[in-house]
Design an enzyme around this catalytic site. Structure first.
Site, PDB file in Angstrom:
ATOM      1  N   TYR A  53      10.029   0.470  11.292  1.00  0.00           N
ATOM      2  CA  TYR A  53       9.026   1.050  10.403  1.00  0.00           C
ATOM      3  C   TYR A  53       8.804   2.520  10.719  1.00  0.00           C
ATOM      4  O   TYR A  53       8.975   2.938  11.853  1.00  0.00           O
ATOM      5  CB  TYR A  53       7.693   0.313  10.558  1.00  0.00           C
ATOM      6  CG  TYR A  53       7.649  -1.072   9.966  1.00  0.00           C
ATOM      7  CD1 TYR A  53       8.683  -1.572   9.181  1.00  0.00           C
ATOM      8  CD2 TYR A  53       6.554  -1.897  10.199  1.00  0.00           C
ATOM      9  CE1 TYR A  53       8.619  -2.857   8.657  1.00  0.00           C
ATOM     10  CE2 TYR A  53       6.477  -3.173   9.672  1.00  0.00           C
ATOM     11  CZ  TYR A  53       7.514  -3.647   8.910  1.00  0.00           C
ATOM     12  OH  TYR A  53       7.440  -4.914   8.395  1.00  0.00           O
ATOM     13  N   SER A 232       3.681  -9.332   1.986  1.00  0.00           N
ATOM     14  CA  SER A 232       3.785  -8.924   0.587  1.00  0.00           C
ATOM     15  C   SER A 232       2.984  -9.825  -0.351  1.00  0.00           C
ATOM     16  O   SER A 232       3.474 -10.239  -1.405  1.00  0.00           O
ATOM     17  CB  SER A 232       5.258  -8.881   0.145  1.00  0.00           C
ATOM     18  OG  SER A 232       5.450  -7.915  -0.859  1.00  0.00           O
ATOM     19  N   LEU A 234       0.683  -9.058  -2.302  1.00  0.00           N
ATOM     20  CA  LEU A 234       0.478  -8.354  -3.581  1.00  0.00           C
ATOM     21  C   LEU A 234       1.797  -7.984  -4.238  1.00  0.00           C
ATOM     22  O   LEU A 234       1.818  -7.240  -5.220  1.00  0.00           O
ATOM     23  CB  LEU A 234      -0.366  -7.094  -3.369  1.00  0.00           C
ATOM     24  CG  LEU A 234      -1.844  -7.329  -3.054  1.00  0.00           C
ATOM     25  CD1 LEU A 234      -2.542  -5.996  -2.790  1.00  0.00           C
ATOM     26  CD2 LEU A 234      -2.532  -8.058  -4.198  1.00  0.00           C
ATOM     27  N   PHE A 236       4.450  -6.076  -3.441  1.00  0.00           N
ATOM     28  CA  PHE A 236       4.788  -4.647  -3.499  1.00  0.00           C
ATOM     29  C   PHE A 236       3.863  -3.892  -4.446  1.00  0.00           C
ATOM     30  O   PHE A 236       4.222  -2.869  -5.013  1.00  0.00           O
ATOM     31  CB  PHE A 236       6.243  -4.473  -3.938  1.00  0.00           C
ATOM     32  CG  PHE A 236       7.034  -3.505  -3.089  1.00  0.00           C
ATOM     33  CD1 PHE A 236       7.194  -3.729  -1.735  1.00  0.00           C
ATOM     34  CD2 PHE A 236       7.620  -2.383  -3.653  1.00  0.00           C
ATOM     35  CE1 PHE A 236       7.929  -2.834  -0.954  1.00  0.00           C
ATOM     36  CE2 PHE A 236       8.347  -1.489  -2.879  1.00  0.00           C
ATOM     37  CZ  PHE A 236       8.511  -1.711  -1.531  1.00  0.00           C
ATOM     38  N   GLY A 237       2.656  -4.427  -4.644  1.00  0.00           N
ATOM     39  CA  GLY A 237       1.681  -3.789  -5.521  1.00  0.00           C
ATOM     40  C   GLY A 237       1.751  -4.224  -6.968  1.00  0.00           C
ATOM     41  O   GLY A 237       0.865  -3.888  -7.764  1.00  0.00           O
ATOM     42  N   LEU A 239       1.236  -7.124  -8.272  1.00  0.00           N
ATOM     43  CA  LEU A 239       0.154  -8.027  -8.652  1.00  0.00           C
ATOM     44  C   LEU A 239      -1.193  -7.319  -8.800  1.00  0.00           C
ATOM     45  O   LEU A 239      -2.162  -7.934  -9.239  1.00  0.00           O
ATOM     46  CB  LEU A 239       0.049  -9.174  -7.648  1.00  0.00           C
ATOM     47  CG  LEU A 239       1.105 -10.268  -7.824  1.00  0.00           C
ATOM     48  CD1 LEU A 239       1.127 -11.223  -6.632  1.00  0.00           C
ATOM     49  CD2 LEU A 239       0.876 -11.042  -9.122  1.00  0.00           C
ATOM     50  N   GLY A 241      -1.414  -5.118 -10.982  1.00  0.00           N
ATOM     51  CA  GLY A 241      -1.366  -4.862 -12.420  1.00  0.00           C
ATOM     52  C   GLY A 241      -1.154  -3.416 -12.794  1.00  0.00           C
ATOM     53  O   GLY A 241      -1.025  -3.091 -13.986  1.00  0.00           O
ATOM     54  N   LYS A 242      -1.073  -2.523 -11.815  1.00  0.00           N
ATOM     55  CA  LYS A 242      -1.028  -1.097 -12.153  1.00  0.00           C
ATOM     56  C   LYS A 242       0.250  -0.688 -12.868  1.00  0.00           C
ATOM     57  O   LYS A 242       0.244   0.278 -13.654  1.00  0.00           O
ATOM     58  CB  LYS A 242      -1.209  -0.245 -10.901  1.00  0.00           C
ATOM     59  CG  LYS A 242      -0.101  -0.353  -9.864  1.00  0.00           C
ATOM     60  CD  LYS A 242      -0.438   0.508  -8.645  1.00  0.00           C
ATOM     61  CE  LYS A 242       0.616   0.419  -7.563  1.00  0.00           C
ATOM     62  NZ  LYS A 242       0.253   1.231  -6.380  1.00  0.00           N
TER      63      LYS A 242
END
Length: 344
Positions: A53, A232, A234, A236-237, A239, A241-242
């Site tokens: 990372y 994960s 969400l 990778f984001g 979920l 909705g953006k």
């Protein structure tokens, strides 16, 4: 904050884990320390990182996340922190240890010593194999392909190397990540047969869009007392909705598109839209729905959340503590049957 034992171990971990793969790339050291401080005020005692990372992995940033955690950790009471990190595996990165990343004694020892130095600590509470050494589908691949077979270090050799590190006090417990049912059972059976350390957890992707854990690993986890560390949650984001309103919205999927292949499959958009609509109809944000679902599953030991801002972190922690009503869970199951694992 709820606390549970990790697998069969004596490690008491918070049911929410702070993921850190943005530290050193999307988050500065000061921002990372602010997140760590806030997480601990909310009862989180569990931090997850990895030698490779931040993500996406690059030669010039590798190890930056562990170094960032290390400058924070040296000012903490070490026994109050449950620290997890991971050893990179074969086939994806050619700049760590000159690209020789097999899970043998030499490489695991070098990986552990490197992580300990960067983290500024004498021991790691949970040491995980980031992905299998052998040929398996990972990170968005979902079909096993025999023609890609390659040599790999035996399970017994890997466990013997880890056993040495446990006996030396450098690591306390071992875990897996991105592992298959066959792999988990091999590690368990070899450990029992040879009196070697037993894995206590498996860190795999799990979300409304990826429930493959339930198709084989859930039974293993239950019968063998191996906890799922759900990463994960969400997706990778997605979920949040953006990306529905703006496919080019700033986030990991647009900043690091090549790193989001798991979330490019055909049923992703309609599935996300359906879950976003479900959340709206029940007076929740999409983030609350997604995180509440994962955090409430009986087989999840800890839900790994990450954020690029303190506001996001606060929302995510709060969402994990919010139970879902039975009618919402029933609607989730109906959607799952319609859009089964669009992001395996």
């Amino acid at each position: 904050m709820k606390f549970v034992n990790l697998g069969k171990s004596d490690l008491r971990i918070s049911s929410v884990c702070l993921g850190t793969m943005t530290f050193g790339q999307q988050n500065s050291e000061a921002e990372a320390h602010e997140q760590l401080d806030y997480a601990f005020t909310q009862g989180i005692n569990f931090i997850d990182t990895a030698e490779m990372y931040p993500v996406p992995p690059r030669a010039e940033t590798t190890g930056a996340t562990e170094r960032t955690i290390g400058t924070w950790l040296k000012h903490q009471a070490r026994d109050r922190v449950v620290l997890a990190t991971k050893a990179a595996g074969t086939g994806r990165i050619d700049w760590i240890r000159d690209g020789t990343l097999t899970f043998d004694r030499k490489n695991l020892r070098a990986a552990v010593d490197g992580s300990l130095a960067r983290l500024q600590t004498d021991y790691i509470d949970l040491y995980q194999l980031h992905w299998p050494d052998r040929n398996v589908p990972t990170f968005g691949q979902y079909q096993f392909e025999p023609q890609k077979e390659r040599a790999f270090v035996s399970f017994v050799e890997t466990l013997q190397a880890l056993d040495e590190l446990v006996k030396e006090g450098k690591i306390r417990h071992i875990g897996l990540s991105n592992e298959t049912p066959w792999g988990v059972m091999q590690f368990l059976q070899v450990a029992q047969a040879h009196g070697l350390p037993r894995v206590v957890s498996t860190q795999n992707a799990y979300s409304l869009l990826n429930r493959t854990w339930e198709m084989g690993l859930a039974e293993i986890g239950y019968r063998e007392q191996v906890s799922l560390l759900a990463y994960s949650p969400l997706a990778f984001g997605f979920l949040s909705g953006k990306y529905l309103a703006d496919p080019k919205a700033r986030g990991r999927a647009t900043l690091f598109g090549a790193f989001a292949q798991r979330y490019t499959k055909v049923n992703m958009s309609p599935a996300v839209a359906a879950y976003v609509d479900l959340a709206s109809r029940h007076g929740m944000t999409p983030v609350q729905l997604a995180l509440s679902f994962v955090a409430s599953r009986w087989f999840v030991g800890s839900t790994i959340i990450g954020a690029t801002s303190l506001a996001q972190l606060k929302e995510n922690i709060a969402a994990c503590a919010q139970p879902l009503a039975e009618d919402v869970l029933q609607e989730i199951e109906a959607l799952h049957l319609r859009y089964t694992n669009p992001a395996p």
